[in-house]
Design an enzyme around this catalytic site. Structure first.
Site, PDB file in Angstrom:
ATOM      1  CG  HIS A  28      34.676  -1.617  -6.532  1.00  0.00           C
ATOM      2  ND1 HIS A  28      34.677  -0.477  -7.292  1.00  0.00           N
ATOM      3  CD2 HIS A  28      35.910  -1.691  -5.969  1.00  0.00           C
ATOM      4  CE1 HIS A  28      35.859   0.120  -7.189  1.00  0.00           C
ATOM      5  NE2 HIS A  28      36.634  -0.595  -6.384  1.00  0.00           N
ATOM      6  CD  GLU A  29      37.031  -4.102  -3.337  1.00  0.00           C
ATOM      7  OE1 GLU A  29      38.128  -4.416  -3.835  1.00  0.00           O
ATOM      8  OE2 GLU A  29      36.737  -2.929  -2.989  1.00  0.00           O
TER       9      GLU A  29
ATOM     10  CG  HIS B 219      39.806  -4.013  -7.658  1.00  0.00           C
ATOM     11  ND1 HIS B 219      40.573  -3.185  -8.421  1.00  0.00           N
ATOM     12  CD2 HIS B 219      39.084  -3.197  -6.825  1.00  0.00           C
ATOM     13  CE1 HIS B 219      40.323  -1.912  -8.070  1.00  0.00           C
ATOM     14  NE2 HIS B 219      39.421  -1.906  -7.109  1.00  0.00           N
TER      15      HIS B 219
ATOM     16  CD  GLU C  61      39.875   1.532  -7.949  1.00  0.00           C
ATOM     17  OE1 GLU C  61      38.640   1.413  -8.131  1.00  0.00           O
ATOM     18  OE2 GLU C  61      40.460   1.082  -6.948  1.00  0.00           O
TER      19      GLU C  61
HETATM   20 ZN    ZN Z   1      38.672  -0.223  -6.148  1.00  0.00          ZN
END
Ligand code: ZN
Length: 515
Positions: A278-279, A282, A309
């Site tokens: 997830h990170e 980003h 996101e």
């Molecule tokens: Zn996030």
């Protein structure tokens, strides 16, 4: 006529103004880099005893930023440049840059410096107070601080101004142009679709057996997998780091310096992986912001948190929870944890990591129920900001809404109202970005699939370059040149819609639950 090639497309009459703007922007960029680094340190390395003093420093830095932004000469320059842009004396990029600067300036200039500073000091202290309250399962020790943060957020809403709903003023900070009205056009239909899907899942006799991954999974091996997978997805470790924190997050100081974090649980082999992926989603957005936009203040920047996101949720869920991904990644797990993973195949792990059931903790929620967690927070924030409810009402309202949306009630506040870090940092208005991100991500996925029809085979063979490459050329390279909606519409070739998200979830759950 100009004989020399001008570095920037700004007519001579506007050059002094443009210089004032870019010089201020450079200072602001340095302040922001230092502030972000300090924020990263607070959550990863800083000893707990240091937080009061550091919060003061954060407040000071915010005050300096405020002073720079509200310099009357800067306002003069921006006003002149806005007129220049309108009259066609500025290039396209310069004009966009000035417009974004003007937008921020208008927001900040009504906030008194002393209040701005106080807000940052308060919210910098927040995380530490929240963390202790959550550990002690004691909402009452967090409530006074939260009341202060809510009161100040409401005060800021008055400074910022809004047209229809007070909460709009805050939503706009994370997603320019987003309003309660627009959310209320999307969320109810999405909720209805998700509830229908949850019923199908509930009725299916083919439920993944979660007991198949019981065991102890040492941190060292989990860390190695996180690093290998994020690197293969395209996170660049020459321009980034992966560290540990209580709540995973990403901080982009500059495309050349992006920090991501994760956390490790000895009994859960997937949590660290999905936080990392997830990170990394980003982080790759931050790393691939185009350096050629750096001379234009505000353009070498992510355009919104919803778009941010969309990148993290895309890599975490669409890629990281796909069958093709697991065909490639499973051998890494089998090597690290042969006792548990030796007896599993990719199909079974694919079904396990996509298992859907109502659960209490948002960050551990599956893709189907996740958005219901967001809707709960959205409704509470909206009512808090309009003054309909008070901080003291939150724990009970949380339980009631969990019951209404997901059919379960938290027994403690630690697994209820105290679970998220956001409010302690004053991030009211952020949560809807997650669901918007999911909506955007599935629109992008629908378009990407047309360009890479054999994505699953590629992922399973370890050919992982496609998704990042696609995101770079459809999202990352635009920086903040386009507003979120035009950007998503251009990249996906379709207007904003919840249909692709519902279709994507339906298709995946049909495969997991065999209906
Ligand atoms: Zn996030």
């Amino acid at each position: 006529m100009t004989v020399e090639k001008k570095e920037f497309a700004v007519d001579a009459a506007y050059e002094t103004h443009w210089t004032k703007l870019t010089q201020t922007a450079t200072k602001l960029q340095y302040y922001s880099m230092i502030g972000s680094l300090s924020g990263w340190d607070m959550q990863t390395m800083m000893p707990d005893g240091a937080f009061e003093k550091r919060a003061e420093a954060a407040g000071f830095l915010a005050g300096e930023t405020h002073r720079l932004m509200t310099d009357p000469r800067l306002e003069e320059a921006v006003e002149a440049l806005m007129e220049g842009a309108e009259a066609g004396h500025l290039g396209e990029r310069e004009a966009r840059s000035v417009a974004l600067f003007d937008r921020n300036l208008k927001k900040i200039k009504n906030i008194p410096e002393e209040r701005y500073r106080a807000y940052f000091t308060l919210t910098a202290r927040g995380e530490s107070v929240w963390r202790r309250a959550r550990e002690a399962n004691d909402f009452s020790s967090f409530a006074p601080l939260l009341e202060e943060i809510v009161a100040m957020s409401r005060e800021f809403i008055d400074y910022l101004g809004y047209e229809e709903h007070p909460y709009d003023a805050l939503l706009d900070d994370y997603e320019p142009g987003l309003t309660v009205k627009r959310i209320d056009q999307l969320f109810p239909a999405l909720r209805e679709g998700l509830i229908q899907l949850m019923k199908k899942i509930e009725a299916s006799p083919h439920k993944p057996d979660l007991n198949r991954v019981r065991g102890t999974f040492p941190e060292a091996q989990q860390k190695k997998i996180s690093r290998t997978v994020s690197e293969r997805l395209g996170f660049d470790y020459h321009k980034g780091r992966l560290d540990k924190s209580a709540h995973p997050f990403t901080v982009g100081l500059h495309p050349t310096d992006v920090r991501i974090t994760t956390r490790y649980f000895a009994t859960d082999p997937f949590s660290s992986l999905y936080s990392t992926v997830h990170e990394a989603g980003h982080g790759m957005y931050e790393q691939n912001l185009p350096l050629e936009l750096e001379p234009y203040p505000g353009l070498m920047a992510p355009v919104s948190m919803g778009v941010h996101e969309s990148q993290s949720r895309f890599f975490e869920n669409v890629i990281g929870r796909s069958y093709g991904f697991w065909q490639y990644v499973l051998p890494l797990y089998q090597e690290a944890f042969p006792d548990v993973f030796g007896k599993l195949d990719a199909e079974e792990v694919f079904r396990l990591v996509n298992a859907s059931r109502p659960s209490l903790i948002r960050v551990e929620a599956d893709e189907v129920t996740y958005n219901l967690h967001i809707m709960l927070r959205y409704e509470l924030e909206k009512s808090l900001m309009s003054g309909e409810i008070k901080v003291r009402d939150l724990p009970e309202l949380w339980r009631e809404k969990m019951d209404a949306y997901l059919g379960i009630r938290p027994k403690t506040d630690a697994e209820g109202v105290l679970q998220d870090v956001h409010w302690s940092s004053g991030l009211f208005g952020y949560f809807p970005s997650y669901t918007l991100g999911n909506i955007y991500a599935s629109q992008l996925y629908a378009a990407l699939r047309k360009d890479i029809p054999d994505l699953e085979e590629r992922l399973s063979s370890g050919d992982w370059e496609g998704p990042l490459h696609w995101m770079k050329s459809h999202i990352h390279r635009y920086g903040s040149l386009l507003d979120p909606l035009p950007l998503i519409e251009r990249a996906s070739g379709a207007p904003l819609s919840i249909e692709p998200l519902l279709n994507y979830l339906e298709e995946k759950m049909a495969r997991v639950y065999r209906f």
